[in-house]
Design an enzyme around this catalytic site. Structure first.
Site, PDB file in Angstrom:
ATOM      1  N   HIS A   1      -0.818 107.723  10.805  1.00 15.36           N
ATOM      2  CA  HIS A   1      -2.204 107.600  10.321  1.00 15.36           C
ATOM      3  C   HIS A   1      -2.222 107.041   8.897  1.00 15.36           C
ATOM      4  CE1 HIS A   1      -3.165 111.092  13.222  1.00 15.36           C
ATOM      5  NE2 HIS A   1      -3.747 110.004  13.715  1.00 15.36           N
TER       6      HIS A   1
ATOM      7  N   LYS B   1     -10.785 123.516  21.583  1.00 13.85           N
ATOM      8  CA  LYS B   1     -10.500 124.941  21.381  1.00 13.85           C
ATOM      9  C   LYS B   1      -9.104 125.143  20.789  1.00 13.85           C
ATOM     10  CE  LYS B   1     -13.360 126.981  25.023  1.00 13.85           C
ATOM     11  NZ  LYS B   1     -13.357 126.018  26.142  1.00 13.85           N
TER      12      LYS B   1
ATOM     13  N   ARG C   1      -0.395 101.915  19.615  1.00 13.14           N
ATOM     14  CA  ARG C   1       1.065 102.068  19.646  1.00 13.14           C
ATOM     15  C   ARG C   1       1.643 101.482  20.926  1.00 13.14           C
ATOM     16  NH1 ARG C   1       0.143 108.358  18.951  1.00 13.14           N
ATOM     17  NH2 ARG C   1      -1.394 107.587  20.426  1.00 13.14           N
TER      18      ARG C   1
ATOM     19  N   SER D   1      -0.027 113.163  16.727  1.00 14.32           N
ATOM     20  CA  SER D   1      -0.341 114.515  16.237  1.00 14.32           C
ATOM     21  C   SER D   1       0.096 115.556  17.266  1.00 14.32           C
ATOM     22  CB  SER D   1      -1.846 114.656  15.993  1.00 14.32           C
ATOM     23  OG  SER D   1      -2.265 113.762  15.005  1.00 14.32           O
TER      24      SER D   1
END
Ligand code: PNS
Length: 165
Positions: free
Chosen positions: A20, A44, A93, A131
């Site tokens: 990022h 969540k 990517r 991530s």
């Protein structure tokens, strides 16, 4: 046609990675003003709150004067309109990224034709990075430090004191 190019770089950033940060630095060389827009918590199983992600990003981009950190909810094109941004910046990517990203770009363009999506190819050293993988490494006790900037690693160490470092 606006003479100042405002771009939005949207994402979940849970957590921000070196990939990022690379895209943000490159985007900041293209746009006059780059808004990094953190998607407000909808998942969540999010690791960090929107405020925490924004704080980490602010620390990471402190050296880039034309980069702003903000957050948004609702439709990205509505947020872009609200911020007078005509460019959405996204990184690609892999081929599977291209499939989802081109679908999103086409839908966004259909909803707001004034908005163009620009894709940057992820730098070679970050093509394997996400991530989700960082979260998996750290929750399973691995060392995530090669993959995230220092301010993010500090937060991760706080969350996972037993992780390798
Ligand atoms: O980092 P991510 O999770 O790949 O980012 C995805 C993001 C935030 C760019 C995307 O989910 C998004 O734009 N969400 C806002 C809602 C929206 O506009 N959806 C329609 C896109 S076609």
């Amino acid at each position: 046609m606006p003479n100042s190019l405002i771009a939005v770089f949207p994402g979940s950033f849970d957590p921000p990675t070196n990939g990022h940060l690379d895209l943000i630095a490159r985007g900041a060389r293209i746009a006059n003003h780059l808004i990094v827009a953190v998607l407000q918590n909808t998942q969540k199983n999010a690791l960090f709150t929107t405020a925490e992600r924004s704080e980490m990003l602010k620390e990471c981009v402190a050296h880039l004067p034309n980069v702003e950190i903000d957050s948004f909810d609702g439709l990205l094109v509505d947020y872009a309109a609200h911020r007078h941004a005509h460019i959405i910046l996204r990184g690609i990517r892999t081929i599977s990224d291209y499939e989802t990203e081109s679908q999103m770009a086409l839908l966004n363009h259909r909803m707001r034709p004034e908005t163009e999506t620009i894709f940057l190819t992820a730098s070679a050293e970050h093509t394997f990075l996400s991530s989700r993988m960082v979260k998996e490494i750290i929750t399973l006790g691995g060392d995530a430090s090669p993959f995230v900037p220092e301010p993010v690693m500090r937060q991760l160490r706080g969350r996972f004191p037993t992780a390798k470092r």
